[in-house]
Design an enzyme around this catalytic site. Structure first.
Site, mmCIF file in Angstrom:
data_model
loop_
_atom_site.group_PDB
_atom_site.id
_atom_site.type_symbol
_atom_site.label_atom_id
_atom_site.label_comp_id
_atom_site.label_asym_id
_atom_site.label_seq_id
_atom_site.Cartn_x
_atom_site.Cartn_y
_atom_site.Cartn_z
ATOM 1 C CD GLN A 93 -2.864 1.251 1.995
ATOM 2 O OE1 GLN A 93 -2.823 1.737 3.371
ATOM 3 N NE2 GLN A 93 -3.976 1.386 2.000
ATOM 4 C CB CYS B 283 -3.976 7.243 5.866
ATOM 5 S SG CYS B 283 -3.609 8.250 7.605
ATOM 6 N N GLY C 33 -14.990 -2.220 11.263
ATOM 7 C CA GLY C 33 -15.910 -2.386 11.834
ATOM 8 C C GLY C 33 -15.989 -3.789 12.507
ATOM 9 N NE ARG D 278 -10.080 -0.097 13.659
ATOM 10 C CZ ARG D 278 -11.629 0.147 14.916
ATOM 11 N NH1 ARG D 278 -11.224 0.037 16.339
ATOM 12 N NH2 ARG D 278 -12.673 0.564 13.865
#
Length: 304
Positions: free
Chosen positions: A28, A58, A171, A193
């Site tokens: 990336q 970002c 999420g 995450r």
């Protein structure tokens, strides 16, 4: 994400090296200069990457000031120029990761226009973080949590562009949720995450989504033979031993398994021991095993 300047002017081995087991692997990139992104795409292909991805998601102040990340969603033509230059420079896949919007953009219509313009460059894969980014007033951490998730926007986007690969991010914490998202219309998912803070959540991904995969790690594996946390830790310790011989710092390696025993007896003690000891001058592979003893001792106490 690695910014283009770091690759062009920095230590390429540090930023680009990876192990063969990591295929298929994407690099990336952060940047907004088409020529620099093209050069980095060529380097990525020579280095053996399977894909190069442009970050337009970002929200941090540092990258905003350099026209990197989510702020690029306000400059659609610049992004299109970047993607076209990257595709012209390499034969590997060129993809993009972005938000569903930025600041006060007019919602879904802006998202549709953004993706439609970029698709004209030949870009086929769009990884969509299903939250807006607020570039003023929210920290990067808050931007990952406070703007509400809007999965429906991603499903609608896929319905409008059925020929594109639309991957949903944001999420997701379980494989069941991932399955639901794919059933609802997305072509795939990206888990970020949760995979980092609780890596064991990925243990059944291969069985669930890739039962017939060509990758060796997926062969002859059933739900009854999933590796335990201890087995994964042992494999990672072996990996660390090899990396240490190449000069990689132990604390750079250990941080990736801090959450391996999340929710398990001794998991917090394991994490604390690692955090407090891997930076010490005498830290070694033994430090990892000493951290694991926190888990073993807690298990013995729980059963005995």
């Amino acid at each position: 994400m690695v910014v283009t300047g770091a690759i062009i002017h920095g230590d390429k081995n540090r930023f680009l090296d990876f192990n063969d087991e990591e295929h298929p692997i994407a690099l990336q990139l952060g940047g907004s200069n088409p020529a620099e992104l093209a050069e980095c795409s060529k380097i990525a292909e020579r280095w053996g990457y399977d894909e190069v991805n442009l970050n337009c998601g970002c929200p941090s102040d540092r990258v905003q000031n350099n026209m990197i990340g989510a702020v690029l969603m306000k400059h659609t033509q610049t992004v299109a120029d970047c993607l076209k230059a990257m595709q012209d420079a390499t034969g590997i896949a060129v993809t993009i990761k972005h938000r569903i919007g930025v600041d006060d953009q007019d919602g879904f219509n802006s998202l549709v226009d953004f993706v439609g313009t970029l698709a004209e460059t030949g870009t086929k894969t769009f990884i969509v973080h299903a939250r807006k980014a607020w570039l003023q007033g929210l920290s990067p951490k808050e931007n990952r949590e406070i703007p509400p998730l809007d999965y429906d926007a991603v499903y609608r986007l896929k319905a409008l562009y059925p020929h594109l690969e639309i991957i949903l991010n944001g999420g997701l914490t379980t494989t069941a949720q991932c399955s639901d998202v794919i059933k609802a219309g997305a072509d795939g998912v990206m888990v970020g995450r949760e995979a980092y803070s609780n890596p064991y959540v990925l243990v059944d991904v291969d069985n669930t989504f890739y039962p017939s995969s060509q990758y060796p790690s997926n062969q002859n594996q059933s739900n009854q033979s999933l590796p335990s946390r201890k087995e994964i830790f042992e494999q990672y310790v072996s990996y660390c031993e090899h990396q240490l011989t190449k000069g990689v710092k132990l604390h750079h390696l250990s941080k990736h398994v801090l959450g391996l025993f999340s929710g398990q007896p001794g998991g917090r003690l394991f994490r604390r021991y690692m955090s407090e000891n891997v930076h010490k001058p005498n830290a070694s592979i033994d430090t990892l095993w000493q951290a694991y003893e926190c888990v073993e001792n807690s298990n013995r106490a729980a059963t005995g």
